[in-house]
Structure formats: C-alpha cells, structure tokens
Motif scaffolding. Structure first.
Motif, PDB file in Angstrom:
ATOM      1  N   LYS A   8     -36.217 -17.332 -15.995  1.00  0.00           N
ATOM      2  CA  LYS A   8     -36.614 -15.830 -16.141  1.00  0.00           C
ATOM      3  C   LYS A   8     -35.588 -15.039 -16.917  1.00  0.00           C
ATOM      4  O   LYS A   8     -34.676 -15.563 -16.949  1.00  0.00           O
ATOM      5  N   PRO A   9     -36.238 -14.123 -17.694  1.00  0.00           N
ATOM      6  CA  PRO A   9     -35.130 -13.176 -18.420  1.00  0.00           C
ATOM      7  C   PRO A   9     -34.034 -12.761 -17.700  1.00  0.00           C
ATOM      8  O   PRO A   9     -32.839 -12.717 -18.167  1.00  0.00           O
ATOM      9  N   TYR A  34     -28.048 -22.509  -1.995  1.00  0.00           N
ATOM     10  CA  TYR A  34     -28.867 -21.804  -3.445  1.00  0.00           C
ATOM     11  C   TYR A  34     -28.715 -20.495  -2.880  1.00  0.00           C
ATOM     12  O   TYR A  34     -29.344 -20.194  -1.898  1.00  0.00           O
ATOM     13  N   GLU A  35     -28.703 -19.767  -3.815  1.00  0.00           N
ATOM     14  CA  GLU A  35     -28.803 -18.335  -3.807  1.00  0.00           C
ATOM     15  C   GLU A  35     -30.405 -18.100  -3.489  1.00  0.00           C
ATOM     16  O   GLU A  35     -30.912 -18.848  -4.347  1.00  0.00           O
ATOM     17  N   ASP A  36     -30.735 -17.170  -2.959  1.00  0.00           N
ATOM     18  CA  ASP A  36     -32.091 -17.010  -2.733  1.00  0.00           C
ATOM     19  C   ASP A  36     -32.924 -16.731  -3.987  1.00  0.00           C
ATOM     20  O   ASP A  36     -34.168 -17.202  -4.131  1.00  0.00           O
ATOM     21  N   SER A  37     -32.280 -16.206  -5.093  1.00  0.00           N
ATOM     22  CA  SER A  37     -32.897 -15.913  -6.432  1.00  0.00           C
ATOM     23  C   SER A  37     -33.422 -17.151  -7.247  1.00  0.00           C
ATOM     24  O   SER A  37     -34.027 -17.090  -8.190  1.00  0.00           O
ATOM     25  N   VAL A  38     -32.702 -18.368  -6.933  1.00  0.00           N
ATOM     26  CA  VAL A  38     -32.849 -19.453  -7.560  1.00  0.00           C
ATOM     27  C   VAL A  38     -33.504 -20.557  -6.815  1.00  0.00           C
ATOM     28  O   VAL A  38     -33.533 -21.581  -7.401  1.00  0.00           O
ATOM     29  N   LYS A  39     -33.557 -20.217  -5.440  1.00  0.00           N
ATOM     30  CA  LYS A  39     -34.128 -21.402  -4.580  1.00  0.00           C
ATOM     31  C   LYS A  39     -35.265 -21.835  -5.090  1.00  0.00           C
ATOM     32  O   LYS A  39     -36.241 -20.916  -5.463  1.00  0.00           O
ATOM     33  N   GLY A  40     -35.604 -23.148  -5.189  1.00  0.00           N
ATOM     34  CA  GLY A  40     -37.167 -23.681  -5.439  1.00  0.00           C
ATOM     35  C   GLY A  40     -37.209 -23.714  -7.147  1.00  0.00           C
ATOM     36  O   GLY A  40     -38.040 -24.349  -7.754  1.00  0.00           O
ATOM     37  N   ARG A  41     -36.113 -23.015  -7.811  1.00  0.00           N
ATOM     38  CA  ARG A  41     -36.273 -23.450  -9.456  1.00  0.00           C
ATOM     39  C   ARG A  41     -35.059 -24.104  -9.790  1.00  0.00           C
ATOM     40  O   ARG A  41     -35.065 -24.834 -10.755  1.00  0.00           O
ATOM     41  N   PHE A  42     -33.797 -23.830  -9.133  1.00  0.00           N
ATOM     42  CA  PHE A  42     -32.663 -24.746  -9.658  1.00  0.00           C
ATOM     43  C   PHE A  42     -32.176 -25.805  -8.677  1.00  0.00           C
ATOM     44  O   PHE A  42     -32.438 -25.878  -7.619  1.00  0.00           O
ATOM     45  N   SER A  70     -21.441 -27.175 -20.587  1.00  0.00           N
ATOM     46  CA  SER A  70     -22.277 -27.406 -21.959  1.00  0.00           C
ATOM     47  C   SER A  70     -23.753 -27.141 -21.386  1.00  0.00           C
ATOM     48  O   SER A  70     -23.961 -26.968 -20.093  1.00  0.00           O
ATOM     49  N   GLY A  71     -24.451 -26.990 -22.399  1.00  0.00           N
ATOM     50  CA  GLY A  71     -26.137 -27.184 -22.061  1.00  0.00           C
ATOM     51  C   GLY A  71     -26.608 -25.811 -22.281  1.00  0.00           C
ATOM     52  O   GLY A  71     -27.761 -25.667 -22.163  1.00  0.00           O
ATOM     53  N   GLY A  72     -26.069 -24.841 -22.629  1.00  0.00           N
ATOM     54  CA  GLY A  72     -26.458 -23.204 -22.689  1.00  0.00           C
ATOM     55  C   GLY A  72     -27.102 -23.168 -24.024  1.00  0.00           C
ATOM     56  O   GLY A  72     -26.950 -24.076 -24.824  1.00  0.00           O
ATOM     57  N   GLY A  73     -28.145 -22.438 -24.109  1.00  0.00           N
ATOM     58  CA  GLY A  73     -28.474 -21.989 -25.434  1.00  0.00           C
ATOM     59  C   GLY A  73     -29.690 -20.931 -25.181  1.00  0.00           C
ATOM     60  O   GLY A  73     -29.672 -20.390 -24.091  1.00  0.00           O
ATOM     61  N   LEU A  74     -30.504 -20.839 -26.035  1.00  0.00           N
ATOM     62  CA  LEU A  74     -31.716 -20.014 -26.040  1.00  0.00           C
ATOM     63  C   LEU A  74     -33.009 -20.827 -25.179  1.00  0.00           C
ATOM     64  O   LEU A  74     -33.232 -21.894 -26.096  1.00  0.00           O
ATOM     65  N   VAL A  75     -33.696 -20.341 -24.374  1.00  0.00           N
ATOM     66  CA  VAL A  75     -34.700 -20.956 -24.057  1.00  0.00           C
ATOM     67  C   VAL A  75     -35.682 -19.904 -23.665  1.00  0.00           C
ATOM     68  O   VAL A  75     -35.642 -18.649 -23.362  1.00  0.00           O
ATOM     69  N   GLN A  76     -37.192 -20.190 -23.676  1.00  0.00           N
ATOM     70  CA  GLN A  76     -38.243 -19.362 -23.328  1.00  0.00           C
ATOM     71  C   GLN A  76     -38.474 -19.157 -21.911  1.00  0.00           C
ATOM     72  O   GLN A  76     -37.960 -20.069 -21.355  1.00  0.00           O
ATOM     73  N   PRO A  77     -38.823 -18.148 -21.373  1.00  0.00           N
ATOM     74  CA  PRO A  77     -39.382 -17.871 -20.285  1.00  0.00           C
ATOM     75  C   PRO A  77     -40.227 -18.875 -19.636  1.00  0.00           C
ATOM     76  O   PRO A  77     -41.174 -19.219 -20.225  1.00  0.00           O
ATOM     77  N   GLY A  78     -39.981 -19.468 -18.414  1.00  0.00           N
ATOM     78  CA  GLY A  78     -40.666 -20.539 -17.907  1.00  0.00           C
ATOM     79  C   GLY A  78     -40.232 -21.920 -18.226  1.00  0.00           C
ATOM     80  O   GLY A  78     -40.693 -23.060 -17.556  1.00  0.00           O
ATOM     81  N   GLY A  79     -39.256 -22.091 -19.347  1.00  0.00           N
ATOM     82  CA  GLY A  79     -38.683 -23.301 -19.546  1.00  0.00           C
ATOM     83  C   GLY A  79     -37.591 -23.884 -18.891  1.00  0.00           C
ATOM     84  O   GLY A  79     -37.234 -23.259 -17.937  1.00  0.00           O
ATOM     85  N   PRO A  80     -37.110 -24.972 -18.996  1.00  0.00           N
ATOM     86  CA  PRO A  80     -36.063 -25.704 -18.334  1.00  0.00           C
ATOM     87  C   PRO A  80     -34.786 -25.940 -19.093  1.00  0.00           C
ATOM     88  O   PRO A  80     -34.769 -25.717 -20.336  1.00  0.00           O
ATOM     89  N   LEU A  81     -33.635 -25.733 -18.410  1.00  0.00           N
ATOM     90  CA  LEU A  81     -32.386 -26.189 -19.197  1.00  0.00           C
ATOM     91  C   LEU A  81     -31.649 -26.909 -17.898  1.00  0.00           C
ATOM     92  O   LEU A  81     -31.435 -26.668 -16.938  1.00  0.00           O
ATOM     93  N   ARG A  82     -30.497 -27.746 -18.588  1.00  0.00           N
ATOM     94  CA  ARG A  82     -29.856 -28.392 -17.609  1.00  0.00           C
ATOM     95  C   ARG A  82     -28.308 -28.072 -18.042  1.00  0.00           C
ATOM     96  O   ARG A  82     -27.932 -28.470 -19.277  1.00  0.00           O
ATOM     97  N   LEU A  83     -27.377 -27.819 -17.187  1.00  0.00           N
ATOM     98  CA  LEU A  83     -26.209 -27.519 -17.477  1.00  0.00           C
ATOM     99  C   LEU A  83     -25.233 -28.498 -16.892  1.00  0.00           C
ATOM    100  O   LEU A  83     -25.366 -28.485 -15.596  1.00  0.00           O
ATOM    101  N   PRO A  84     -24.615 -29.250 -17.424  1.00  0.00           N
ATOM    102  CA  PRO A  84     -23.638 -30.273 -16.958  1.00  0.00           C
ATOM    103  C   PRO A  84     -22.195 -29.348 -16.760  1.00  0.00           C
ATOM    104  O   PRO A  84     -21.883 -28.749 -17.717  1.00  0.00           O
ATOM    105  N   CYS A  85     -21.639 -29.771 -15.919  1.00  0.00           N
ATOM    106  CA  CYS A  85     -20.163 -29.629 -15.451  1.00  0.00           C
ATOM    107  C   CYS A  85     -19.175 -30.760 -15.357  1.00  0.00           C
ATOM    108  O   CYS A  85     -19.446 -31.330 -14.475  1.00  0.00           O
ATOM    109  N   ALA A  86     -18.532 -31.066 -16.402  1.00  0.00           N
ATOM    110  CA  ALA A  86     -17.849 -32.315 -16.548  1.00  0.00           C
ATOM    111  C   ALA A  86     -16.427 -32.097 -16.217  1.00  0.00           C
ATOM    112  O   ALA A  86     -15.855 -31.110 -16.532  1.00  0.00           O
TER     113      ALA A  86
END
Length: 131
Positions: free
Chosen positions: A87-88, A60-68, A7-23
């Motif tokens: 990022k887009p 972490y995969e390189d493209s998300v390291k430091g962000r996720f 859950s937790g998906g949606g529309l977010v602006q570039p630079g913004g945060p989002l948290r996805l739970p996996c229950a």
C-alpha cells in the motif's frame, strides 16, 4: 562485529510484491533475533516484524499482518521480509536490526521490535509504493 546489509528496495505499484533481504556476510544469525523496522518521512522508526532464530518465533505488527512474511535462509545467513499487497502507506526506508540479548529477543517476538533494544543496524533500503 556483525554487519547487516539490506537490499531489494525500489518503486512498486500498489498491490505489488517486494522482497527485502537482510544479509549478514560472514556471520551466523543463529544467536540473534532480527527485527525489521521502517521509517517514513517525518515519522519515528517503527517495528514491523521480528524473527527469533533460536526457535523461529515471529511477531508481526498489526498493519502488516497477513501481508508481510519474515523468514530466514540459514545457508545464506539472510533474513527476508516478503511484502505482498503493498500500500502507499508502506512507503518508507526499511531497516533490519539484530539483537543477541535473550530478554530483548523475548520482548521482540512478544511485543514487537523496539529501536532501543537492538544492537546492530543496517543502513536501510527505500521502498516506494506508488502508481
């Protein structure tokens, strides 16, 4: 049978945060590694991060390291993917998956999650990064 619910998906602006739970309702994740994957339109599903519950090892995969950041709430039987500085190109359907096999868990945290090794899948949640 283990069921995973993202859950937790949606529309977010570039630079913004989002948290996805996996229950995992009604199940303990103590014996599993949880992988997060994503799939953008017309692309293959790719592994993003992996968490091994037995010792807390993380990949972490390189493209998300430091962000996720991947983490687990034991009491809630939930693994989270905290995504910052979005990022887009992060736009995709995000899936979580679980594996109990020890060798596959080792591969998951050393080289990243692979679709063919995972045993249980959620249905995914859409993340759209756009202004």
């Amino acid at each position: 049978q283990l069921q995973l619910v993202e859950s937790g998906g949606g529309l977010v602006q570039p630079g913004g945060p989002l948290r996805l739970p996996c229950a995992a309702p009604g199940f303990t994740l103590d014996y599993y590694a949880i992988g997060w994957f994503r799939q953008a339109p017309a692309t293959e599903r790719e592994g993003v991060s992996c968490f091994r519950s037995s010792d807390g090892s993380i990949y972490y995969e390189d493209s998300v390291k430091g962000r996720f950041t991947i983490s687990r709430d034991n009491a809630k039987n939930t693994v989270y993917l905290q995504m910052n500085s979005l990022k887009p190109e992060d736009t995709a359907v995000y899936y979580c998956a679980a594996v109990s096999s020890a060798p596959v868990q080792a591969m998951c945290v050393m080289y990243g999650p692979r679709t063919y090794g995972m045993e249980y899948w959620g249905k995914g949640t859409l993340v759209t990064v756009s202004s």
